[in-house]
Design an enzyme around this catalytic site. Structure first.
Site, mmCIF file in Angstrom:
data_model
loop_
_atom_site.group_PDB
_atom_site.id
_atom_site.type_symbol
_atom_site.label_atom_id
_atom_site.label_comp_id
_atom_site.label_asym_id
_atom_site.label_seq_id
_atom_site.Cartn_x
_atom_site.Cartn_y
_atom_site.Cartn_z
ATOM 1 N N SER A 69 0.800 -1.240 0.000
ATOM 2 C CA SER A 69 0.000 0.000 0.000
ATOM 3 C C SER A 69 0.825 1.280 0.000
ATOM 4 O O SER A 69 0.283 2.344 -0.315
ATOM 5 C CB SER A 69 -0.921 0.023 1.218
ATOM 6 O OG SER A 69 -2.160 -0.500 0.879
ATOM 7 N N LYS A 72 0.774 3.266 -3.104
ATOM 8 C CA LYS A 72 -0.428 4.030 -3.479
ATOM 9 C C LYS A 72 -0.211 5.544 -3.371
ATOM 10 O O LYS A 72 -0.834 6.322 -4.091
ATOM 11 C CB LYS A 72 -1.608 3.622 -2.600
ATOM 12 C CG LYS A 72 -2.022 2.159 -2.769
ATOM 13 C CD LYS A 72 -3.026 1.765 -1.688
ATOM 14 C CE LYS A 72 -3.486 0.332 -1.820
ATOM 15 N NZ LYS A 72 -4.355 -0.077 -0.691
ATOM 16 N N TYR A 197 -1.939 -2.409 -10.987
ATOM 17 C CA TYR A 197 -2.040 -2.316 -9.521
ATOM 18 C C TYR A 197 -1.149 -3.363 -8.825
ATOM 19 O O TYR A 197 -0.368 -3.031 -7.925
ATOM 20 C CB TYR A 197 -3.515 -2.483 -9.116
ATOM 21 C CG TYR A 197 -3.733 -2.553 -7.631
ATOM 22 C CD1 TYR A 197 -3.695 -1.410 -6.845
ATOM 23 C CD2 TYR A 197 -3.966 -3.775 -7.002
ATOM 24 C CE1 TYR A 197 -3.883 -1.477 -5.473
ATOM 25 C CE2 TYR A 197 -4.163 -3.855 -5.634
ATOM 26 C CZ TYR A 197 -4.116 -2.705 -4.873
ATOM 27 O OH TYR A 197 -4.284 -2.771 -3.524
ATOM 28 N N TYR A 249 -4.303 2.897 7.848
ATOM 29 C CA TYR A 249 -5.556 2.127 7.930
ATOM 30 C C TYR A 249 -6.490 2.746 8.991
ATOM 31 O O TYR A 249 -6.494 3.958 9.161
ATOM 32 C CB TYR A 249 -5.262 0.646 8.228
ATOM 33 C CG TYR A 249 -4.329 0.008 7.224
ATOM 34 C CD1 TYR A 249 -4.722 -0.201 5.907
ATOM 35 C CD2 TYR A 249 -3.046 -0.389 7.577
ATOM 36 C CE1 TYR A 249 -3.873 -0.780 4.977
ATOM 37 C CE2 TYR A 249 -2.187 -0.976 6.652
ATOM 38 C CZ TYR A 249 -2.609 -1.164 5.358
ATOM 39 O OH TYR A 249 -1.765 -1.729 4.439
ATOM 40 N N VAL A 267 0.905 -3.923 3.874
ATOM 41 C CA VAL A 267 0.725 -5.240 4.496
ATOM 42 C C VAL A 267 2.017 -6.055 4.588
ATOM 43 O O VAL A 267 2.045 -7.056 5.303
ATOM 44 C CB VAL A 267 -0.347 -6.106 3.798
ATOM 45 C CG1 VAL A 267 -1.733 -5.644 4.118
ATOM 46 C CG2 VAL A 267 -0.112 -6.203 2.311
HETATM 47 N N1 GLU Z 1 -1.512 -5.372 -2.638
HETATM 48 C C1 GLU Z 1 -2.227 -5.347 -1.400
HETATM 49 C C2 GLU Z 1 -3.704 -5.621 -1.619
HETATM 50 O O1 GLU Z 1 -4.252 -5.162 -2.583
HETATM 51 C C3 GLU Z 1 -2.018 -4.009 -0.748
HETATM 52 C C4 GLU Z 1 -2.705 -3.920 0.570
HETATM 53 C C5 GLU Z 1 -2.015 -3.093 1.586
HETATM 54 O O2 GLU Z 1 -0.782 -3.044 1.675
HETATM 55 O O3 GLU Z 1 -2.752 -2.459 2.347
HETATM 56 O O4 GLU Z 1 -4.339 -6.282 -0.874
#
Ligand code: GLU
Length: 313
Positions: A69, A72, A197, A249, A267
């Site tokens: 994440s 992002k 993604y 989060y 994650v």
């Molecule tokens: N690639 C992970 C997913 O889509 C990223 C989630 C994350 O790091 O919060 O679940």
């Protein structure tokens, strides 16, 4: 917030790391992407980098891990650079959700059915569809090139094992993407968007790479080491605001109170954070707490913030 002097903390850093590492046994390594479950539970590392290129590190800072994440934040910035604010915020909102990062609940409940923000999975998938390029390969290559320039590291690569592992098990993200397509949010072929993604989530870094990327944000879009502007200031402001309101989060409020710095976790146990105008910081600790953040990484940052008076608030 007070200015922190690298020499003053370099000696304390290993002690804080070893103290925080103890709680990693209470956390759990993410396993819903099978390849991530191979990460070492007890690992904890940190790297700090200042504007003159001086650094301090401690613990397992040589460990490679995927950005997940954390990526992002930077695809958001790339999408803003390529499309401008109006086009981006036509596709994603600006608000925290209070739901899980992978929830699709509000995509059906709340009209117009656009994701609440670009840092939840639905929002980041929508952002992936805005990256320029004729196909997934071109969009991924452009993203990787952008990340390499921010990290000052031309050898950044996607971890193919993690990318494949996620792609093969991404039933939830896949359902979400098809719902987004039906809601009119996604442009183009859904599988191509998902490929972009999964690729950016699987770009492999070390704490030093994260620290260098964070340093650019700490200096409002300028790489202070090269003296080069890489991101318009306004887009850094947008990114740092999202990091503060929803980067950790559903513990973003608590993190703002206990640490008080813009941050984004993933994650795989990585955390990218920064001290404005001073430091870029990269942390890794694969064992996660119940909210999905690195358990030892958060503890380490809480200790540092308290001891060094780092909070922006
Ligand atoms: N690639 C992970 C997913 O889509 C990223 C989630 C994350 O790091 O919060 O679940």
């Amino acid at each position: 917030m007070t200015a922190i002097i690298l020499d003053q903390i370099a000696g304390k850093l290993p002690l804080w790391v070893e103290d925080s590492r103890k709680c990693s046994s209470e956390g759990r390594v993410a396993s819903y992407i099978p390849e991530l479950s191979k990460a070492p539970t007890e690992a904890l590392g940190i790297h700090l980098l200042d504007g003159s290129g001086r650094s301090a590190s401690a613990g397992d800072c040589g460990l490679s891990f995927t950005m997940q994440s954390i990526s992002k934040v930077f695809t958001l910035i790339l999408a803003l650079i390529e499309n401008g604010e109006e086009a981006v915020f036509h596709k994603v909102g600006m608000e925290p959700t209070g739901d899980n990062f992978n929830s699709m609940l509000k995509l059906e409940l709340v009209r117009p059915g656009i994701p609440f923000n670009p840092l939840i999975n639905a929002g980041a998938i929508a952002i992936s569809s805005l990256i320029g390029g004729r196909n997934a390969e071109e969009k991924s290559a452009r993203t990787l090139q952008f990340f390499r320039s921010l990290a000052g590291n031309d050898s950044l690569e996607c971890d193919e094992d993690v990318r494949r592992s996620e792609s093969e098990t991404a039933n939830l993200n896949r359902s979400m993407a098809y719902l987004l397509k039906d809601n009119g949010v996604l442009e183009g072929d859904v599988e191509e968007v998902l490929a972009v993604y999964f690729h950016h989530c699987s770009i492999s870094v070390t704490c030093a790479d994260l620290a260098r990327m964070a340093l650019v944000l700490a200096f409002d879009g300028v790489d202070p080491i090269k003296g080069e502007r890489l991101i318009p200031r306004r887009y850094v402001q947008i990114a740092k605001t999202f990091m503060t309101t929803c980067g950790m989060y559903n513990a973003s409020g608590e993190f703002a109170i206990q640490v008080g710095l813009p941050a984004k976790s993933g994650v795989s146990g990585g955390i990218l954070t920064l001290v404005p105008g001073q430091y870029g910081i990269g942390v890794v600790g694969p064992a996660l707490n119940a909210k999905g953040n690195s358990i030892a990484g958060v503890q380490l940052l809480e200790t540092m913030s308290r001891e060094l008076d780092l909070s922006m608030f």
